[in-house]
Design a protein around this motif. Structure first.
Motif, PDB file in Angstrom:
ATOM      1  N   LEU A 724      40.455   1.868 -25.295  1.00  0.00           N
ATOM      2  CA  LEU A 724      40.995   2.915 -26.162  1.00  0.00           C
ATOM      3  C   LEU A 724      41.509   4.096 -25.357  1.00  0.00           C
ATOM      4  CD1 LEU A 724      38.314   2.948 -29.030  1.00  0.00           C
ATOM      5  CD2 LEU A 724      40.728   2.350 -29.281  1.00  0.00           C
ATOM      6  N   LEU A 725      40.752   4.461 -24.313  1.00  0.00           N
ATOM      7  CA  LEU A 725      41.141   5.595 -23.461  1.00  0.00           C
ATOM      8  C   LEU A 725      42.441   5.321 -22.705  1.00  0.00           C
ATOM      9  CD1 LEU A 725      37.608   6.436 -22.031  1.00  0.00           C
ATOM     10  CD2 LEU A 725      38.907   7.844 -23.646  1.00  0.00           C
ATOM     11  N   LEU A 726      42.759   4.035 -22.503  1.00  0.00           N
ATOM     12  CA  LEU A 726      43.959   3.656 -21.758  1.00  0.00           C
ATOM     13  C   LEU A 726      45.116   3.266 -22.686  1.00  0.00           C
ATOM     14  CD1 LEU A 726      42.182   1.507 -19.029  1.00  0.00           C
ATOM     15  CD2 LEU A 726      43.373   3.662 -18.608  1.00  0.00           C
ATOM     16  N   ALA A 815      51.503   7.830 -19.476  1.00  0.00           N
ATOM     17  CA  ALA A 815      50.700   8.386 -20.565  1.00  0.00           C
ATOM     18  C   ALA A 815      49.418   7.595 -20.785  1.00  0.00           C
ATOM     19  CB  ALA A 815      51.525   8.419 -21.853  1.00  0.00           C
ATOM     20  N   SER A 816      49.381   6.334 -20.345  1.00  0.00           N
ATOM     21  CA  SER A 816      48.194   5.485 -20.529  1.00  0.00           C
ATOM     22  C   SER A 816      46.977   6.014 -19.783  1.00  0.00           C
ATOM     23  CB  SER A 816      48.489   4.060 -20.063  1.00  0.00           C
ATOM     24  OG  SER A 816      49.538   3.491 -20.788  1.00  0.00           O
ATOM     25  N   LEU A 832      43.894   2.060 -12.614  1.00  0.00           N
ATOM     26  CA  LEU A 832      43.534   2.174 -14.027  1.00  0.00           C
ATOM     27  C   LEU A 832      44.390   1.258 -14.894  1.00  0.00           C
ATOM     28  CD1 LEU A 832      43.020   6.042 -14.223  1.00  0.00           C
ATOM     29  CD2 LEU A 832      41.255   4.309 -14.561  1.00  0.00           C
ATOM     30  N   LEU A 833      45.685   1.145 -14.549  1.00  0.00           N
ATOM     31  CA  LEU A 833      46.572   0.265 -15.318  1.00  0.00           C
ATOM     32  C   LEU A 833      46.207  -1.205 -15.111  1.00  0.00           C
ATOM     33  CD1 LEU A 833      49.880   2.202 -14.747  1.00  0.00           C
ATOM     34  CD2 LEU A 833      48.812   1.803 -16.941  1.00  0.00           C
ATOM     35  N   VAL A 834      45.780  -1.552 -13.894  1.00  0.00           N
ATOM     36  CA  VAL A 834      45.314  -2.922 -13.639  1.00  0.00           C
ATOM     37  C   VAL A 834      44.053  -3.202 -14.461  1.00  0.00           C
ATOM     38  CG1 VAL A 834      44.290  -4.440 -11.891  1.00  0.00           C
ATOM     39  CG2 VAL A 834      46.365  -3.144 -11.355  1.00  0.00           C
ATOM     40  N   LEU A 835      43.176  -2.193 -14.543  1.00  0.00           N
ATOM     41  CA  LEU A 835      41.963  -2.340 -15.355  1.00  0.00           C
ATOM     42  C   LEU A 835      42.322  -2.604 -16.815  1.00  0.00           C
ATOM     43  CD1 LEU A 835      38.877  -2.127 -15.706  1.00  0.00           C
ATOM     44  CD2 LEU A 835      39.176   0.333 -16.039  1.00  0.00           C
TER      45      LEU A 835
END
Length: 933
Positions: A724-726, A815-816, A832-835
């Motif tokens: 949700l946070l991403l 923004a993610s 973080l995007l890979v996560l």
């Protein structure tokens, strides 16, 4: 081969296959040892000012607003009255580092260098800055240092702001550009009282570089069509005007300053860059000052993009260049040697000088590119046996001499146009030759990798057939046969080694060429398995064999097509929705199959949704959070009635904490979005909650019960809080729908078990992961297990491409990650995007783990089938890799191969992670009460 050895060998083989593509296609094009080439005539300018407006699109600068006024009136006046203009065409990847390297060094850096570092210079390359007498640069700490560290001597000086200044959530990102303009002005003011600096500034061959990052930052944060982006362009225009005026005054209007304004890359409407969309590859170029042509009036001109009419510039000649052409243009204007590694062609139409100067400059350019060709050719010649060496025929030694002699003769005879034409031909041939020698070993290496691929896939199939089916009988080969086979393959290996040794090949070539030897040796040792398998398959009905092969090919082709067309996944999911009807499962469990059909249809919607170009939709993220809370509340209420699921208060506490995490994540997303919208930055409280949630999400599932559904639901809740946070829009609903389908899949596979007449069908309600053991002895593989494995691979690919296309950097949306950080940090943001991509992966892997243990099959057997499907896909993409067409097509073909190879390795790791998440439990320490006796 034991299981640990097999896993280790599998990881090693796939790692080699993955790395090989970088050696074959991404090896550095740089060569060293060339002689610097410089135009012998005096240059028109003593100094050059380079403005790079990071992230500035060509149309954003050239277009007029609704009142027919420009966003950059000063620069518009320059291109209309006193300078030349055009579009600089960039190459993929449209990122800051490759763009600046192309601009300043004149060559297109290989993609892998982006991963080696932004601030450091991973390879030594020459640049205009290095060749200058002095270079002073101001701007971002991510760009400037790499040119200073790559320079020889102490003559490139940098002035950078702090990395913390690059904040996407800042109130006004244009302050980054204001900082640069202010510091340049104070620098020149201070030089009046510093005689050493004043003298240096008045030298010839001086470069001033102003890197302006504000436009890029505002574009990421607010999109290129926003008021902030356009206002930033206006501020840059004013700053450029002030700097130009200040410099003219400082140098007493000597007319010896040349100015260039351009950009490293553009930006899409949704605020990203990295791929090949025209909005990313079309950047502005405006050149004026000493030695630069005035605007050239034309009656008509044609370009495919049809922008001229829209920009109202159809009567001013547009001079388009490739991005690497700007480096030789800068070198020519101030008279420094052309960068040694430059592959750019000098754009003569920008120069306002004599025909003699232009011809000499082009000759210098041609010799400089030819020098690279000669070094590259000699390198390849030295490492190839003479009778095997095939030279680049259009540019043999005699042809080179002929070209140079003719050109020099034309210049002496003042036939400058003929000389220029000949130089352009020579440059094109030299660049073709450079590419020829750069890819000289590609076919040879490609065949080696392909042989290794086919051998490994064949070996895995034989292992499956031998250990997990009843299709073959165990036959021991004689010692004599084994010895002959071993000696034969050892001899082949020695011959290959000797062949590579006498050619002094790089050490990586030994790995690629020798890898097929042990792989095929392992295959040939199982020759009896192949013979038995062939005999068994021959006894099957032809229609059954052909039908199975046809379905397998179609299934794998659907997976391959999904990499190019995401909508293929929709078709596949709709076919899955009808699977229970085809197999009569709907008769046994009508409710379960109805839910399966609905969820398949819902999941099929996601691949049809836009990947890029969408605005954030925070209400959808909030809705996903509330829906998760609702489902978890319902689960908690129902679990209170069942003692099998929650046996103590500790389990209840874990569930409550997970619900709290979901609620907090939903709040943080909403609050952060509003805060950034109001330009108040990222609240510290929100940042702390985000990172705490990220850390706790990996631990909380291990505190929950190991019963099947409670453990899987706990994994979903923990990962959903982070997801949700991403999230910024509809993708927040994706894990919920995917997980729902995974839960139903587990039930469906249970129903499918009765086809084998198994009486030991476990009850899912009381199934405990902690006590699930490898029960291979219960049954061997059936054809339906291949279908199970295919489902898993399909769901993994759906998890990969369901909400985006990680193969394209274009789908990256900063923004993610705004709930975690807004200050620019490429590796942290990338992580973080890979996560975000990995989370759906984990959900599918855990569900597959449940399918394996509940269908009474060893994890090894099903996973081996998955490995074969993945490897066949990877081999498919290996043959689809191409080195022709647009750079986007080349990059996409390579990224697909890398993705599938990464997928194979990743699934091996995911299998281990899924076992950890499902079977292990951390016991919280409980207080024990001691009563006094």
């Amino acid at each position: 081969m034991g299981i640990p050895v097999f896993i280790l060998a599998g990881l090693l083989v796939h790692f080699v296959f993955l790395v090989s593509i970088f050696d074959i296609y991404f090896s550095s094009p740089l060569v060293h040892g060339m002689t610097p080439q410089q135009t012998p005539l005096p240059p028109p300018a003593k100094r050059l000012v380079l403005f790079v407006a990071d992230g500035l699109r060509a149309d954003s600068l050239y277009e007029l607003d609704s009142n027919n006024t420009s966003h950059a009136p000063y620069l518009r006046g320059i291109l209309e009255n006193s300078g030349s203009w055009g579009i600089s065409h960039t190459r993929v990847p449209t990122e800051s580092r490759p763009g600046h390297v192309a601009l300043i060094a004149g060559f297109y850096e290989d993609v892998s260098a982006v991963a080696k570092g932004w601030k450091e210079n991973p390879v030594e390359f020459d640049s205009v800055f290095n060749e200058s007498k002095y270079t002073w640069s101001w701007g971002s700490p991510d760009i400037l240092p790499m040119f200073a560290k790559g320079a020889s001597g102490d003559h490139v000086y940098t002035f950078c702001y702090t990395a913390e200044s690059e904040d996407f959530g800042a109130q006004d990102a244009s302050k980054l550009d204001t900082w640069v303009f202010d510091h340049v002005k104070s620098f020149f003011n201070s030089s009046r009282s510093n005689q050493t600096l004043f003298s240096a500034l008045n030298e010839e061959k001086v470069v001033l570089f102003l890197h302006l990052l504000g436009i890029d930052t505002n574009g990421h944060a607010h999109r290129p069509n926003s008021r902030e982006y356009k206002e930033n362009i206006r501020k840059v225009d004013e700053g450029v005007k002030e700097i130009a005026s200040m410099l003219e005054s400082f140098y007493g209007n000597d007319g010896k300053t040349a100015f260039i304004l351009t950009s490293d890359h553009g930006m899409t409407d949704w605020g990203s860059h990295g791929a090949g969309h025209p909005s990313e590859t079309l950047t502005p170029l405006i050149v004026w000052g000493a030695g630069v042509n005035y605007p050239q009036k034309v009656t008509s001109q044609f370009f495919e993009d049809n922008f001229l009419k829209e920009w109202k510039l159809e009567n001013l000649k547009r001079l388009d260049v490739n991005q690497a052409d700007i480096a030789p243009l800068m070198a020519s204007l101030i008279g420094v040697p052309f960068p040694l590694n430059s592959v750019g062609t000098l754009p003569l139409e920008y120069l306002n000088n004599s025909a003699h100067f232009k011809a000499e400059s082009m000759f210098t350019n041609a010799v400089q590119v030819l020098e690279q060709f000669k070094v590259k050719m000699n390198q390849k010649k030295a490492t190839t046996l003479s009778f095997l060496f095939t030279p680049f025929k259009p540019l043999s030694d005699s042809e080179q001499i002929s070209f140079l002699k003719k050109t020099r003769l034309y210049i002496q005879q003042q036939k400058y146009d003929e000389a220029v034409s000949l130089c352009k031909t020579l440059i094109n041939l030299a660049l073709e030759g450079l590419s020829y020698y750069h890819t000289y070993d590609r076919l040879f290496l490609g065949l080696s990798i392909a042989m290794g691929f086919v051998g490994w896939t064949t070996y895995v199939i034989l292992v499956i057939v031998k250990t997990h089916t009843n299709l073959t009988k165990t036959v021991q080969s004689s010692n004599k046969e084994s010895t002959v086979l071993l000696y034969s393959f050892t001899f082949v290996g020695m011959m290959i080694t000797f062949f590579l040794l006498i050619q002094t090949c790089p050490w990586t070539y030994y790995i690629y060429c020798l890898l097929p030897v042990p792989v095929w040796y392992a295959v040939m040792r199982e020759l009896h398995v192949i013979q038995n398998l062939a005999a068994n398959l021959w006894s099957l009905p032809i229609s059954q064999s052909l039908g199975f092969i046809l379905i397998s090919i179609v299934g794998i082709e659907i997976l391959v097509f999904s990499f190019f067309y995401r909508s293929t996944l929709t078709v596949g999911l709709l076919v899955f929705a009808g699977w229970p009807v085809i197999t009569q499962l709907w008769v046994q469990a009508k409710t379960t199959t109805s839910i399966w059909t609905v969820l398949c249809a819902l999941l099929a919607v996601f691949p049809l949704m836009p990947v890029v170009g969408r605005e954030p939709n925070i209400p959808l993220v909030i809705a996903a959070g509330l829906l998760t809370l609702l489902i978890s509340g319902f689960s908690l209420a129902s679990s209170c009635k069942s003692e099998n699921k929650y046996r103590n208060n500790e389990d209840m506490k874990v569930h409550f904490y997970q619900m709290l995490s979901i609620a907090l994540s939903t709040y943080v997303v909403s609050n952060t979005h509003n805060s950034l919208k109001n330009k108040q930055g990222l609240p510290v409280f929100n940042q702390v909650i985000s990172w705490t949630t990220l850390v706790s999400s990996s631990v909380l599932p291990l505190l929950s019960p190991t019963f099947l559904f409670p453990r899987l639901f706990s994994i979903l809740l923990s990962l959903m809080a982070t997801y949700l946070l991403l999230s910024t829009g509809y993708e927040a609903l994706f894990p919920l729908v995917l997980s729902g389908l995974m839960f139903v899949w587990i039930h469906m596979e249970q129903e499918a078990l009765q086809h084998y007449g198994l009486s030991l069908k476990p009850k899912l309600a009381v199934f405990n992961f902690a006590y699930a053991t490898d029960i291979t002895q219960f049954r061997q593989l059936h054809l339906d297990d291949i279908r199970r494995s295919f489902f898993f691979v399909f769901f993994i690919v759906t998890a990969f491409f369901g909400t985006g296309n990680i193969a394209s950097v274009n789908s990256f949306d900063p923004a993610s990650v705004y709930c975690f950080l807004t200050v620019f940090s490429p590796f942290m943001m990338g992580g973080l995007l890979v996560l975000k991509v990995v989370i759906p992966f984990v959900l599918v892997s855990c569900a597959f783990e449940a399918v394996q243990v509940t269908t009474q099959l060893s994890s090894k057997s099903l996973f081996l089938i998955v490995l074969v499907i993945s490897d066949i896909m990877a081999l498919h993409f290996f043959f689809l890799v191409k080195d022709y067409g647009s750079w986007l097509e080349i990059g996409t073909s390579i990224s697909h191969y890398v993705l599938v190879m990464s997928l194979t390795i990743f699934m091996m790791l995911m299998n281990g992670l899924a076992q950890l998440l499902t079977t292990k439990r951390l016991e919280l320490s409980r207080r024990t009460k001691h009563h006094a006796t």
